[in-house]
Scaffold this active site. Sequence first.
Site, PDB file in Angstrom:
ATOM      1  CG  ASP A  11      -9.843  -8.203   6.880  1.00  0.00           C
ATOM      2  OD1 ASP A  11      -8.975  -7.347   7.097  1.00  0.00           O
ATOM      3  OD2 ASP A  11     -10.660  -8.127   5.937  1.00  0.00           O
ATOM      4  CE  LYS A  33     -11.316  -4.997   5.580  1.00  0.00           C
ATOM      5  NZ  LYS A  33     -11.080  -5.977   4.525  1.00  0.00           N
ATOM      6  CB  VAL A  73      -0.969  -0.006   1.209  1.00  0.00           C
ATOM      7  CG1 VAL A  73      -1.826   1.251   1.194  1.00  0.00           C
ATOM      8  CG2 VAL A  73      -1.854  -1.244   1.180  1.00  0.00           C
TER       9      VAL A  73
HETATM   10  N1  HSE Z   1      -7.207  -9.093   3.420  1.00  0.00           N
HETATM   11  C1  HSE Z   1      -8.269  -8.204   3.118  1.00  0.00           C
HETATM   12  C2  HSE Z   1      -9.232  -8.869   2.144  1.00  0.00           C
HETATM   13  C3  HSE Z   1      -7.836  -6.911   2.498  1.00  0.00           C
HETATM   14  O1  HSE Z   1      -9.009  -9.995   1.714  1.00  0.00           O
HETATM   15  O2  HSE Z   1     -10.231  -8.251   1.853  1.00  0.00           O
HETATM   16  C4  HSE Z   1      -7.352  -5.931   3.515  1.00  0.00           C
HETATM   17  O3  HSE Z   1      -8.341  -5.678   4.458  1.00  0.00           O
END
Ligand code: HSE
Length: 432
Positions: A201, A205, A14
Amino acid sequence: MRQIGVGLLGLGNVGSGVVRLLAENAEAIEDRLGAQLVVRAIAVRAPDKPRAVDVDPALVTTDAGAVIDRDDVDIVCELVGGETDARDYVLRAIDRGKHVVTANKALLAVHGEEVFTAAERRGVDVYYEAAVCAGVPIIRALREGLASDRIESVYGIVNGTSNFILTRMAEEGAPFDEVVRAAQEAGYAEADPSFDVDGIDAAHKLAILTMLCFGTSVALSDIYIEDIRSLSPVDFAFADRFGYVIKPLAIARAHDDGLELRVHPTMVPKSWLLASVPGANNALYVRSYALGPSMYYGAGAGMMPTAVAAVSDLIEVSRNVLANAAGHLPLRSYARMPNRPVRDIGRLDTPYYMRFGVLDRPGVLGQLTTVLGDHQISIAQVVQEGPREPERPVRVVVLTHAARESNVRHALAQVAKLASVVEPAQIIRIAQ
Ligand code: HSE
Protein backbone atom coordinates in the site's frame (compact mmCIF):
# COMPACT_ATOMS: atom_id res chain seq x y z
CA MET A 1 -29.37 26.46 -9.28
CA ARG A 2 -27.24 24.43 -11.67
CA GLN A 3 -26.72 20.79 -10.76
CA ILE A 4 -23.66 18.60 -11.32
CA GLY A 5 -24.53 14.89 -11.49
CA VAL A 6 -22.40 12.33 -9.68
CA GLY A 7 -22.44 8.58 -10.36
CA LEU A 8 -21.09 6.70 -7.38
CA LEU A 9 -19.40 3.32 -7.85
CA GLY A 10 -19.18 1.58 -4.47
CA LEU A 11 -21.03 2.18 -1.22
CA GLY A 12 -18.58 0.69 1.27
CA ASN A 13 -16.90 2.64 4.00
CA VAL A 14 -15.64 5.52 1.82
CA GLY A 15 -18.71 5.59 -0.46
CA SER A 16 -20.97 5.86 2.60
CA GLY A 17 -18.78 8.69 3.88
CA VAL A 18 -19.12 10.53 0.57
CA VAL A 19 -22.94 10.25 0.68
CA ARG A 20 -22.93 11.47 4.29
CA LEU A 21 -20.62 14.40 3.66
CA LEU A 22 -22.52 15.50 0.56
CA ALA A 23 -25.71 15.53 2.65
CA GLU A 24 -24.35 16.99 5.89
CA ASN A 25 -22.29 19.74 4.20
CA ALA A 26 -24.71 20.36 1.32
CA GLU A 27 -25.26 24.01 2.14
CA ALA A 28 -21.57 24.87 2.51
CA ILE A 29 -20.78 22.94 -0.68
CA GLU A 30 -23.46 24.84 -2.62
CA ASP A 31 -22.13 28.15 -1.28
CA ARG A 32 -18.60 27.30 -2.28
CA LEU A 33 -19.48 25.86 -5.68
CA GLY A 34 -22.46 27.95 -6.72
CA ALA A 35 -24.09 24.70 -7.82
CA GLN A 36 -25.53 21.54 -6.31
CA LEU A 37 -23.70 18.21 -6.30
CA VAL A 38 -26.36 15.54 -6.79
CA VAL A 39 -25.84 11.77 -6.57
CA ARG A 40 -27.83 10.39 -9.52
CA ALA A 41 -27.14 6.67 -9.03
CA ILE A 42 -25.02 4.31 -6.94
CA ALA A 43 -23.58 1.00 -8.15
CA VAL A 44 -23.03 -1.74 -5.54
CA ARG A 45 -22.16 -5.43 -5.71
CA ALA A 46 -24.60 -6.58 -3.01
CA PRO A 47 -27.71 -4.36 -2.78
CA ASP A 48 -29.01 -6.05 0.38
CA LYS A 49 -25.84 -5.58 2.43
CA PRO A 50 -26.30 -3.30 5.45
CA ARG A 51 -24.74 0.14 4.85
CA ALA A 52 -23.35 2.81 7.13
CA VAL A 53 -25.68 5.35 5.53
CA ASP A 54 -29.33 5.44 4.43
CA VAL A 55 -29.79 5.97 0.70
CA ASP A 56 -32.88 6.07 -1.49
CA PRO A 57 -33.16 2.45 -2.76
CA ALA A 58 -34.23 3.82 -6.14
CA LEU A 59 -30.67 5.16 -6.62
CA VAL A 60 -29.04 1.77 -6.07
CA THR A 61 -28.20 -0.68 -8.86
CA THR A 62 -25.76 -3.51 -9.48
CA ASP A 63 -25.05 -2.24 -13.01
CA ALA A 64 -21.98 0.00 -12.81
CA GLY A 65 -21.96 0.46 -16.58
CA ALA A 66 -25.48 1.89 -16.48
CA VAL A 67 -24.43 4.41 -13.82
CA ILE A 68 -21.43 5.51 -15.88
CA ASP A 69 -23.46 5.84 -19.06
CA ARG A 70 -26.28 7.99 -17.63
CA ASP A 71 -26.60 11.29 -19.48
CA ASP A 72 -27.14 13.18 -16.22
CA VAL A 73 -23.87 11.92 -14.68
CA ASP A 74 -21.03 14.42 -15.19
CA ILE A 75 -18.55 12.89 -12.75
CA VAL A 76 -17.99 9.21 -11.95
CA CYS A 77 -16.73 8.69 -8.40
CA GLU A 78 -14.91 5.33 -8.34
CA LEU A 79 -14.71 3.85 -4.85
CA VAL A 80 -14.79 0.12 -5.54
CA GLY A 81 -11.02 -0.35 -5.06
CA GLY A 82 -8.87 -3.10 -6.60
CA GLU A 83 -7.33 -2.93 -10.04
CA THR A 84 -9.39 -4.92 -12.50
CA ASP A 85 -13.03 -3.80 -12.32
CA ALA A 86 -11.96 -0.29 -11.31
CA ARG A 87 -9.75 0.01 -14.42
CA ASP A 88 -12.61 -1.07 -16.67
CA TYR A 89 -15.04 1.37 -15.03
CA VAL A 90 -12.65 4.31 -15.11
CA LEU A 91 -11.66 3.73 -18.75
CA ARG A 92 -15.32 3.38 -19.68
CA ALA A 93 -16.16 6.62 -17.88
CA ILE A 94 -13.34 8.44 -19.68
CA ASP A 95 -14.41 6.99 -23.00
CA ARG A 96 -17.95 8.32 -22.40
CA GLY A 97 -16.49 11.78 -21.70
CA LYS A 98 -17.14 11.64 -17.93
CA HIS A 99 -14.75 13.13 -15.39
CA VAL A 100 -13.45 10.78 -12.74
CA VAL A 101 -12.76 11.10 -9.03
CA THR A 102 -11.08 8.08 -7.47
CA ALA A 103 -9.55 6.99 -4.17
CA ASN A 104 -7.84 4.03 -5.81
CA LYS A 105 -4.07 4.10 -5.27
CA ALA A 106 -3.54 0.60 -6.65
CA LEU A 107 -5.30 1.53 -9.89
CA LEU A 108 -3.21 4.67 -10.38
CA ALA A 109 0.07 3.08 -9.29
CA VAL A 110 -0.37 0.19 -11.72
CA HIS A 111 -2.50 1.62 -14.57
CA GLY A 112 -1.91 5.35 -14.05
CA GLU A 113 -0.23 5.93 -17.42
CA GLU A 114 -3.08 4.27 -19.30
CA VAL A 115 -5.75 6.14 -17.32
CA PHE A 116 -4.09 9.56 -17.54
CA THR A 117 -3.26 9.20 -21.23
CA ALA A 118 -6.87 8.22 -22.02
CA ALA A 119 -8.19 11.16 -19.95
CA GLU A 120 -5.87 13.65 -21.67
CA ARG A 121 -6.95 12.42 -25.09
CA ARG A 122 -10.61 12.72 -24.17
CA GLY A 123 -10.16 16.07 -22.41
CA VAL A 124 -11.58 14.96 -19.05
CA ASP A 125 -10.29 15.26 -15.51
CA VAL A 126 -9.14 12.45 -13.22
CA TYR A 127 -8.70 13.66 -9.63
CA TYR A 128 -7.31 11.42 -6.90
CA GLU A 129 -6.67 13.35 -3.67
CA ALA A 130 -8.12 10.48 -1.61
CA ALA A 131 -5.56 8.00 -2.96
CA VAL A 132 -2.68 9.28 -0.80
CA CYS A 133 -3.00 10.19 2.90
CA ALA A 134 -6.82 10.38 2.58
CA GLY A 135 -8.08 13.80 3.72
CA VAL A 136 -4.64 15.33 4.17
CA PRO A 137 -4.48 17.44 0.98
CA ILE A 138 -1.06 16.29 -0.12
CA ILE A 139 -1.83 15.94 -3.84
CA ARG A 140 -3.02 19.56 -3.94
CA ALA A 141 -0.01 20.71 -1.92
CA LEU A 142 2.42 19.03 -4.32
CA ARG A 143 0.60 19.80 -7.56
CA GLU A 144 -0.52 23.36 -6.82
CA GLY A 145 1.01 24.67 -3.59
CA LEU A 146 4.55 23.69 -4.59
CA ALA A 147 4.14 24.08 -8.36
CA SER A 148 6.73 26.87 -8.31
CA ASP A 149 9.30 24.89 -6.39
CA ARG A 150 11.63 21.99 -7.09
CA ILE A 151 11.10 19.05 -4.78
CA GLU A 152 14.22 17.35 -3.51
CA SER A 153 12.86 14.61 -1.27
CA VAL A 154 9.78 13.27 0.49
CA TYR A 155 9.80 11.17 3.64
CA GLY A 156 6.34 9.83 4.40
CA ILE A 157 4.40 7.79 6.89
CA VAL A 158 1.74 6.91 4.34
CA ASN A 159 0.35 3.68 5.76
CA GLY A 160 -1.70 4.14 8.92
CA THR A 161 -1.98 0.45 9.75
CA SER A 162 1.79 -0.05 9.85
CA ASN A 163 2.24 3.13 11.85
CA PHE A 164 -0.40 1.95 14.32
CA ILE A 165 1.36 -1.41 14.70
CA LEU A 166 4.86 0.05 15.13
CA THR A 167 3.58 2.68 17.57
CA ARG A 168 1.98 -0.05 19.71
CA MET A 169 5.08 -2.26 19.53
CA ALA A 170 7.20 0.67 20.74
CA GLU A 171 4.77 1.61 23.53
CA GLU A 172 3.99 -1.87 24.81
CA GLY A 173 7.09 -3.87 23.94
CA ALA A 174 4.68 -6.41 22.42
CA PRO A 175 5.54 -8.77 19.54
CA PHE A 176 4.33 -8.14 16.00
CA ASP A 177 1.67 -10.91 15.85
CA GLU A 178 0.04 -9.82 19.11
CA VAL A 179 -0.16 -6.19 18.00
CA VAL A 180 -1.57 -7.13 14.59
CA ARG A 181 -4.37 -9.03 16.35
CA ALA A 182 -5.09 -5.95 18.49
CA ALA A 183 -5.05 -3.75 15.36
CA GLN A 184 -7.54 -6.10 13.69
CA GLU A 185 -9.82 -6.00 16.74
CA ALA A 186 -9.63 -2.19 16.79
CA GLY A 187 -10.64 -2.13 13.10
CA TYR A 188 -7.33 -0.68 11.87
CA ALA A 189 -5.87 -3.77 10.20
CA GLU A 190 -7.66 -5.92 7.60
CA ALA A 191 -8.31 -9.63 8.26
CA ASP A 192 -5.44 -10.20 5.83
CA PRO A 193 -3.06 -7.34 6.69
CA SER A 194 -0.45 -8.24 4.03
CA PHE A 195 -1.02 -5.22 1.77
CA ASP A 196 -0.35 -2.85 4.65
CA VAL A 197 2.36 -4.66 6.62
CA ASP A 198 4.26 -5.84 3.54
CA GLY A 199 4.64 -2.27 2.29
CA ILE A 200 2.57 -2.68 -0.89
CA ASP A 201 0.00 0.00 0.00
CA ALA A 202 2.81 2.42 0.88
CA ALA A 203 4.61 1.59 -2.38
CA HIS A 204 1.45 2.33 -4.39
CA LYS A 205 1.30 5.72 -2.69
CA LEU A 206 5.03 6.32 -3.21
CA ALA A 207 4.60 5.62 -6.94
CA ILE A 208 1.92 8.34 -7.09
CA LEU A 209 4.07 10.75 -5.05
CA THR A 210 7.03 10.07 -7.36
CA MET A 211 4.92 11.00 -10.36
CA LEU A 212 3.76 14.21 -8.67
CA CYS A 213 7.13 15.25 -7.25
CA PHE A 214 9.49 14.19 -10.00
CA GLY A 215 7.33 13.72 -13.10
CA THR A 216 8.46 10.12 -13.30
CA SER A 217 6.19 7.11 -13.76
CA VAL A 218 7.56 4.06 -12.00
CA ALA A 219 6.50 0.44 -11.72
CA LEU A 220 6.17 -1.14 -8.28
CA SER A 221 9.20 -3.26 -9.17
CA ASP A 222 11.28 -0.04 -9.32
CA ILE A 223 10.61 0.57 -5.61
CA TYR A 224 12.63 -1.23 -2.97
CA ILE A 225 10.06 -2.66 -0.52
CA GLU A 226 10.61 -4.33 2.85
CA ASP A 227 7.91 -5.55 5.26
CA ILE A 228 7.66 -4.82 9.00
CA ARG A 229 7.10 -8.44 10.07
CA SER A 230 10.60 -9.27 11.25
CA LEU A 231 10.89 -6.42 13.79
CA SER A 232 11.19 -7.64 17.33
CA PRO A 233 10.43 -5.85 20.64
CA VAL A 234 14.15 -5.80 21.37
CA ASP A 235 14.75 -3.61 18.28
CA PHE A 236 12.33 -1.02 19.66
CA ALA A 237 14.13 -1.06 23.00
CA PHE A 238 17.51 -0.53 21.32
CA ALA A 239 16.05 2.19 19.07
CA ASP A 240 14.81 4.04 22.14
CA ARG A 241 18.14 3.66 23.89
CA PHE A 242 20.04 5.08 20.91
CA GLY A 243 17.62 8.01 20.45
CA TYR A 244 15.46 6.70 17.62
CA VAL A 245 11.87 5.67 16.90
CA ILE A 246 11.11 2.94 14.33
CA LYS A 247 8.66 4.25 11.71
CA PRO A 248 7.30 2.76 8.47
CA LEU A 249 8.76 5.22 5.97
CA ALA A 250 8.25 5.66 2.24
CA ILE A 251 11.14 7.70 0.86
CA ALA A 252 11.73 9.34 -2.52
CA ARG A 253 14.88 11.40 -3.06
CA ALA A 254 16.22 13.01 -6.19
CA HIS A 255 19.91 12.63 -7.04
CA ASP A 256 21.70 14.05 -10.08
CA ASP A 257 21.75 10.63 -11.70
CA GLY A 258 18.36 9.26 -10.66
CA LEU A 259 15.75 8.68 -7.99
CA GLU A 260 16.08 6.78 -4.74
CA LEU A 261 12.76 5.03 -3.95
CA ARG A 262 12.27 2.83 -0.92
CA VAL A 263 9.66 1.61 1.57
CA HIS A 264 10.91 -0.01 4.78
CA PRO A 265 10.89 0.33 8.56
CA THR A 266 13.35 3.07 9.43
CA MET A 267 15.00 4.35 12.59
CA VAL A 268 14.05 8.02 12.77
CA PRO A 269 15.86 10.39 15.18
CA LYS A 270 13.52 11.33 18.04
CA SER A 271 14.12 15.00 17.25
CA TRP A 272 12.43 14.65 13.83
CA LEU A 273 8.75 15.64 13.56
CA LEU A 274 8.05 12.31 11.83
CA ALA A 275 9.13 10.49 15.00
CA SER A 276 6.17 12.04 16.84
CA VAL A 277 3.46 10.92 14.39
CA PRO A 278 1.52 8.36 16.45
CA GLY A 279 -1.00 5.60 15.85
CA ALA A 280 -2.76 5.39 12.51
CA ASN A 281 -1.88 8.95 11.49
CA ASN A 282 -0.09 9.81 8.27
CA ALA A 283 2.49 12.53 7.63
CA LEU A 284 4.62 13.68 4.75
CA TYR A 285 7.82 15.65 5.23
CA VAL A 286 8.84 17.39 2.01
CA ARG A 287 12.10 19.18 1.29
CA SER A 288 12.01 21.54 -1.66
CA TYR A 289 14.62 23.87 -3.09
CA ALA A 290 13.04 27.25 -2.32
CA LEU A 291 10.59 26.54 0.53
CA GLY A 292 12.88 24.22 2.44
CA PRO A 293 11.09 21.73 4.70
CA SER A 294 7.30 21.53 4.91
CA MET A 295 5.16 18.94 6.63
CA TYR A 296 1.62 17.65 6.10
CA TYR A 297 -0.09 15.67 8.83
CA GLY A 298 -3.43 14.08 9.69
CA ALA A 299 -5.73 11.07 9.45
CA GLY A 300 -4.68 9.01 6.45
CA ALA A 301 -7.56 6.54 6.45
CA GLY A 302 -11.14 6.09 7.60
CA MET A 303 -14.61 6.86 6.34
CA MET A 304 -14.90 10.62 6.83
CA PRO A 305 -11.22 11.62 6.35
CA THR A 306 -11.19 9.80 3.00
CA ALA A 307 -14.60 11.20 2.07
CA VAL A 308 -13.27 14.74 2.64
CA ALA A 309 -10.68 14.23 -0.08
CA ALA A 310 -13.12 12.62 -2.53
CA VAL A 311 -15.82 15.29 -2.05
CA SER A 312 -13.27 18.11 -2.32
CA ASP A 313 -12.22 16.55 -5.63
CA LEU A 314 -15.88 16.43 -6.72
CA ILE A 315 -16.11 20.16 -5.93
CA GLU A 316 -12.89 20.96 -7.80
CA VAL A 317 -13.87 18.96 -10.86
CA SER A 318 -17.33 20.61 -10.77
CA ARG A 319 -15.64 24.03 -10.78
CA ASN A 320 -13.75 22.94 -13.88
CA VAL A 321 -16.99 21.76 -15.48
CA LEU A 322 -18.73 25.05 -14.68
CA ALA A 323 -15.79 27.09 -16.00
CA ASN A 324 -15.35 24.86 -19.05
CA ALA A 325 -11.80 24.36 -17.86
CA ALA A 326 -11.40 20.58 -17.57
CA GLY A 327 -7.81 19.51 -18.03
CA HIS A 328 -6.31 22.88 -17.07
CA LEU A 329 -4.23 21.16 -14.37
CA PRO A 330 -1.86 18.50 -15.71
CA LEU A 331 -3.15 15.24 -14.22
CA ARG A 332 0.35 14.01 -13.43
CA SER A 333 1.41 17.46 -12.15
CA TYR A 334 3.86 17.98 -15.04
CA ALA A 335 2.80 18.82 -18.59
CA ARG A 336 5.98 17.10 -19.76
CA MET A 337 9.02 15.84 -17.96
CA PRO A 338 11.33 13.05 -19.06
CA ASN A 339 11.24 10.02 -16.76
CA ARG A 340 14.27 9.87 -14.49
CA PRO A 341 16.09 6.57 -13.92
CA VAL A 342 15.63 4.80 -10.58
CA ARG A 343 18.76 3.93 -8.63
CA ASP A 344 19.40 0.39 -7.46
CA ILE A 345 19.07 -0.05 -3.67
CA GLY A 346 22.70 -1.22 -3.62
CA ARG A 347 23.74 2.42 -4.15
CA LEU A 348 22.01 3.64 -1.01
CA ASP A 349 24.35 5.39 1.40
CA THR A 350 22.94 5.54 4.93
CA PRO A 351 23.76 4.56 8.53
CA TYR A 352 22.60 1.13 9.70
CA TYR A 353 21.46 -0.57 12.88
CA MET A 354 22.65 -4.19 12.88
CA ARG A 355 21.66 -6.76 15.49
CA PHE A 356 23.56 -10.05 15.63
CA GLY A 357 23.07 -13.16 17.78
CA VAL A 358 26.53 -14.54 18.53
CA LEU A 359 28.14 -17.02 20.92
CA ASP A 360 30.12 -15.14 23.54
CA ARG A 361 33.56 -16.53 22.71
CA PRO A 362 36.94 -14.81 22.65
CA GLY A 363 37.57 -13.02 19.34
CA VAL A 364 33.97 -13.02 18.06
CA LEU A 365 33.55 -9.27 18.23
CA GLY A 366 36.92 -8.89 16.47
CA GLN A 367 35.81 -11.21 13.64
CA LEU A 368 32.57 -9.29 13.24
CA THR A 369 34.13 -5.87 13.17
CA THR A 370 36.91 -7.07 10.85
CA VAL A 371 34.34 -8.18 8.27
CA LEU A 372 32.56 -4.83 8.53
CA GLY A 373 35.87 -2.92 8.24
CA ASP A 374 36.89 -5.02 5.22
CA HIS A 375 33.72 -3.75 3.52
CA GLN A 376 34.32 -0.05 4.29
CA ILE A 377 31.67 -0.05 7.00
CA SER A 378 32.68 2.28 9.78
CA ILE A 379 31.30 1.58 13.27
CA ALA A 380 29.76 4.38 15.34
CA GLN A 381 28.69 2.36 18.44
CA VAL A 382 28.73 -1.25 19.66
CA VAL A 383 26.71 -2.79 22.50
CA GLN A 384 26.79 -6.39 23.72
CA GLU A 385 23.99 -7.64 25.92
CA GLY A 386 22.89 -10.91 27.47
CA PRO A 387 24.13 -13.25 30.20
CA ARG A 388 27.26 -15.24 29.46
CA GLU A 389 26.04 -18.82 29.27
CA PRO A 390 27.63 -21.66 27.34
CA GLU A 391 26.15 -22.04 23.85
CA ARG A 392 23.45 -19.37 24.48
CA PRO A 393 23.69 -16.45 22.04
CA VAL A 394 24.20 -12.89 23.22
CA ARG A 395 23.10 -9.83 21.33
CA VAL A 396 25.62 -7.61 19.66
CA VAL A 397 24.21 -4.39 18.27
CA VAL A 398 26.26 -2.23 15.93
CA LEU A 399 25.38 1.27 14.75
CA THR A 400 27.34 2.27 11.69
CA HIS A 401 28.25 5.53 10.06
CA ALA A 402 26.83 6.00 6.55
CA ALA A 403 27.70 2.93 4.50
CA ARG A 404 26.94 1.62 1.02
CA GLU A 405 24.03 -0.86 0.97
CA SER A 406 25.89 -3.15 -1.47
CA ASN A 407 28.83 -3.29 0.95
CA VAL A 408 26.47 -4.01 3.84
CA ARG A 409 24.91 -6.92 1.96
CA HIS A 410 28.27 -8.44 1.06
CA ALA A 411 29.47 -8.02 4.64
CA LEU A 412 26.35 -9.64 6.09
CA ALA A 413 26.71 -12.61 3.75
CA GLN A 414 30.21 -13.09 5.10
CA VAL A 415 29.17 -12.58 8.73
CA ALA A 416 26.51 -15.27 8.34
CA LYS A 417 29.28 -17.77 7.57
CA LEU A 418 31.11 -17.15 10.87
CA ALA A 419 30.78 -20.18 13.16
CA SER A 420 29.97 -18.06 16.23
CA VAL A 421 27.13 -16.17 14.54
CA VAL A 422 24.06 -18.27 15.31
CA GLU A 423 21.08 -16.07 14.37
CA PRO A 424 20.19 -14.19 11.18
CA ALA A 425 21.17 -10.52 11.46
CA GLN A 426 18.46 -7.88 11.83
CA ILE A 427 19.16 -4.74 9.82
CA ILE A 428 17.30 -1.45 10.08
CA ARG A 429 18.27 1.58 8.04
CA ILE A 430 18.67 4.85 9.94
CA ALA A 431 17.21 8.02 8.45
CA GLN A 432 19.56 10.92 7.83
N1 HSE B 1 -4.87 0.72 4.50
C1 HSE B 1 -4.39 2.04 4.39
C2 HSE B 1 -3.63 2.43 5.65
C3 HSE B 1 -5.45 3.08 4.18
O1 HSE B 1 -3.55 1.65 6.59
O2 HSE B 1 -3.10 3.51 5.67
C4 HSE B 1 -5.89 3.15 2.75
O3 HSE B 1 -4.81 3.43 1.92
